[in-house]
Design an enzyme around this catalytic site. Structure first.
Site, PDB file in Angstrom:
ATOM      1  N   LYS A  81       0.840  -1.129  -0.081  1.00  0.00           N
ATOM      2  CA  LYS A  81      -0.024   0.075  -0.208  1.00  0.00           C
ATOM      3  C   LYS A  81       0.986   1.171   0.062  1.00  0.00           C
ATOM      4  O   LYS A  81       2.107   1.331   0.228  1.00  0.00           O
ATOM      5  CB  LYS A  81      -0.888  -0.073   1.148  1.00  0.00           C
ATOM      6  CG  LYS A  81      -0.177   0.128   2.488  1.00  0.00           C
ATOM      7  CD  LYS A  81      -1.245  -0.065   3.813  1.00  0.00           C
ATOM      8  CE  LYS A  81      -0.524   0.248   4.991  1.00  0.00           C
ATOM      9  NZ  LYS A  81      -1.304  -0.005   6.144  1.00  0.00           N
TER      10      LYS A  81
ATOM     11  N   ARG B  29      -9.841   0.634  15.979  1.00  0.00           N
ATOM     12  CA  ARG B  29      -9.924   1.458  14.753  1.00  0.00           C
ATOM     13  C   ARG B  29     -11.034   0.897  13.748  1.00  0.00           C
ATOM     14  O   ARG B  29     -12.163   1.377  13.675  1.00  0.00           O
ATOM     15  CB  ARG B  29      -8.439   1.414  14.234  1.00  0.00           C
ATOM     16  CG  ARG B  29      -8.064   2.383  13.318  1.00  0.00           C
ATOM     17  CD  ARG B  29      -6.709   2.526  12.929  1.00  0.00           C
ATOM     18  NE  ARG B  29      -6.278   1.200  12.276  1.00  0.00           N
ATOM     19  CZ  ARG B  29      -5.002   1.061  11.760  1.00  0.00           C
ATOM     20  NH1 ARG B  29      -4.033   1.910  11.982  1.00  0.00           N
ATOM     21  NH2 ARG B  29      -4.571  -0.289  11.270  1.00  0.00           N
TER      22      ARG B  29
ATOM     23  N   TYR C  85      17.879  29.015   8.106  1.00  0.00           N
ATOM     24  CA  TYR C  85      16.768  29.997   8.344  1.00  0.00           C
ATOM     25  C   TYR C  85      16.752  29.858  10.093  1.00  0.00           C
ATOM     26  O   TYR C  85      16.958  28.894  10.717  1.00  0.00           O
ATOM     27  CB  TYR C  85      15.439  29.190   8.038  1.00  0.00           C
ATOM     28  CG  TYR C  85      15.212  29.414   6.713  1.00  0.00           C
ATOM     29  CD1 TYR C  85      14.853  30.505   6.174  1.00  0.00           C
ATOM     30  CD2 TYR C  85      15.162  28.440   5.745  1.00  0.00           C
ATOM     31  CE1 TYR C  85      14.862  31.083   4.756  1.00  0.00           C
ATOM     32  CE2 TYR C  85      14.851  28.602   4.392  1.00  0.00           C
ATOM     33  CZ  TYR C  85      14.605  29.913   3.932  1.00  0.00           C
ATOM     34  OH  TYR C  85      14.499  30.195   2.516  1.00  0.00           O
TER      35      TYR C  85
ATOM     36  N   MET D 178      13.591  24.195   1.475  1.00  0.00           N
ATOM     37  CA  MET D 178      12.775  23.534   0.566  1.00  0.00           C
ATOM     38  C   MET D 178      13.640  22.385  -0.592  1.00  0.00           C
ATOM     39  O   MET D 178      13.571  21.365  -0.713  1.00  0.00           O
ATOM     40  CB  MET D 178      12.096  24.320  -0.190  1.00  0.00           C
ATOM     41  CG  MET D 178      10.957  23.724  -1.057  1.00  0.00           C
ATOM     42  SD  MET D 178       9.894  24.688  -2.282  1.00  0.00           S
ATOM     43  CE  MET D 178       8.627  25.114  -1.099  1.00  0.00           C
TER      44      MET D 178
END
Length: 372
Positions: A35, A131, A256, A304
């Site tokens: 999956k 679940r 940053y 990024m």
């Protein structure tokens, strides 16, 4: 050549890990769970690499199964979450899928549908994960309803999922197992219970079928590694190169927010990889990285398209030096994705499935190599 960031997929390692799952449970059959695009590795390519070994695959939904069928995968495929609406049943039949059911409406829809041939069905019981699945007290009624419809349903199995099979504290696992063993005995039901951690660590959970997932891709899901999990081989290597080098003075910030401050005169390498590729922005300073096969660490926040690493103690490293963000370096050094994930306060599943499409997948397989 272009941007040097690639995800190399070692299909021999994938086959090795599948064979390990089989060796650990020789009386069980093993679904290969592929999956989420085979946990980010490419479902069709991985399915083809395993197709001569695997009796059946497992995916989450019919859309994932259709991708495999379009890719010429003809082995049985289990829909682990079953159908989402009754109108999917003709597609289930047309694609020759096996169906998990976890809710009354799914059972009602299946019994109201008349297939040309009976559909293999796996009934999910909620043994404590809370679940999906039927409560244990309701399971016998559901089982007998489906068992009494042989024109619609065949090959019934009992299925469940463990909440804590990966943990060192095994109390809740044994609680779940007790419920499941009682139900399986009462119904004389074949079972599919063991996920990756239970396949690796709990022979008690091995049933007619097991369903190894993340272990196929070389990630150790156990809180404490054991002899079996130490045999797993990494399948994905996320690799890039140093594209720039900066010499900075002690006290200078990097990246940053200036989170990383140079404790001494330092050499900083800029790597072509960032959160726009799927490398986790939450990675902390000190997250391990391999540069030319040597360990160093992240220095500064992930951008990024780039991230920065400390090259101060690697004087031989420079522009063009190879970088492994997780996986195996050509010289044999391995950086476990599980170790990287811990520095990101996450798990390997999110890193693997988070590698974005702009990162090319490059598949390799030595057809002369063994599987285990």
């Amino acid at each position: 050549m272009g941007r040097p960031l690639v995800a190399e997929i070692d299909l021999d390692a994938l086959r090795h890990n599948y064979c390990l799952a089989c060796d650990l449970a020789p009386t069980s059959q093993a679904l290969a769970v592929i999956k989420a695009d085979a946990y980010g590795h490419g479902a069709v390519a991985c399915a083809h690499a395993l197709s001569d070994l695997v009796p059946a695959f497992a995916v989450a939904c019919i859309e994932e199964a259709e991708v495999l069928r379009q890719g010429s995968i003809d082995k049985p495929i289990v829909l682990l979450e079953g159908i989402f609406t009754p109108d999917e049943l003709p597609r289930v039949e047309a694609l020759g899928l096996w169906l998990a059911v976890h809710s009354d409406w799914q059972v009602d829809a299946l019994l109201a549908y008349q297939p040309r041939s009976p559909v293999p069905v796996w009934i999910k019981v909620d043994s404590g994960m809370h679940r999906l699945g039927f409560p244990p007290k309701c399971l016998p009624d559901v089982w007998h309803r489906l068992q009494d419809a042989p024109d619609r349903v065949t090959d019934l199995h009992l299925m469940s999922h463990f909440a804590t099979a990966d943990l060192l504290d095994d109390g809740y696992f044994h609680h779940q197992m007790g419920l499941l063993e009682a139900l399986a005995t009462e119904l004389d039901a074949p079972t599919c219970l063991a996920n990756s951690p239970a396949t690796l660590a709990w022979p008690r959970a091995h049933g007619a079928w097991n369903r190894p997932g993340v272990m196929l891709y070389g990630s150790d899901p156990l809180e404490g590694a054991n002899d079996a999990s130490r045999k797993l081989k990494p399948v994905m290597t996320l690799r890039s190169e140093i594209i720039a080098v900066r010499d900075i003075e002690a006290g200078e910030p990097v990246g940053y927010g200036g989170r990383w401050i140079a404790p001494r005169c330092s050499r900083i390498g800029v790597v072509a990889a960032g959160y726009g590729d799927g490398y986790d922005r939450h990675a902390l300073d000190g997250t391990p990285v391999l540069v030319d096969g040597q360990r160093t660490s992240l220095a500064g926040k992930v951008s990024m398209d780039m991230l920065t690493v400390d090259l101060t103690d690697l004087p031989q490293a420079g522009i063009g030096s190879r970088v492994v963000l997780w996986g195996q370096d050509p010289d044999g050094a391995i950086l476990s994705i599980d170790e990287v994930a811990r520095h990101c306060d996450t798990i390997s599943y999110t890193l693997l499935t988070g590698v974005l499409p702009r990162v090319p997948r490059r598949y390799r397989r030595d057809k002369a190599s063994g599987e285990a």
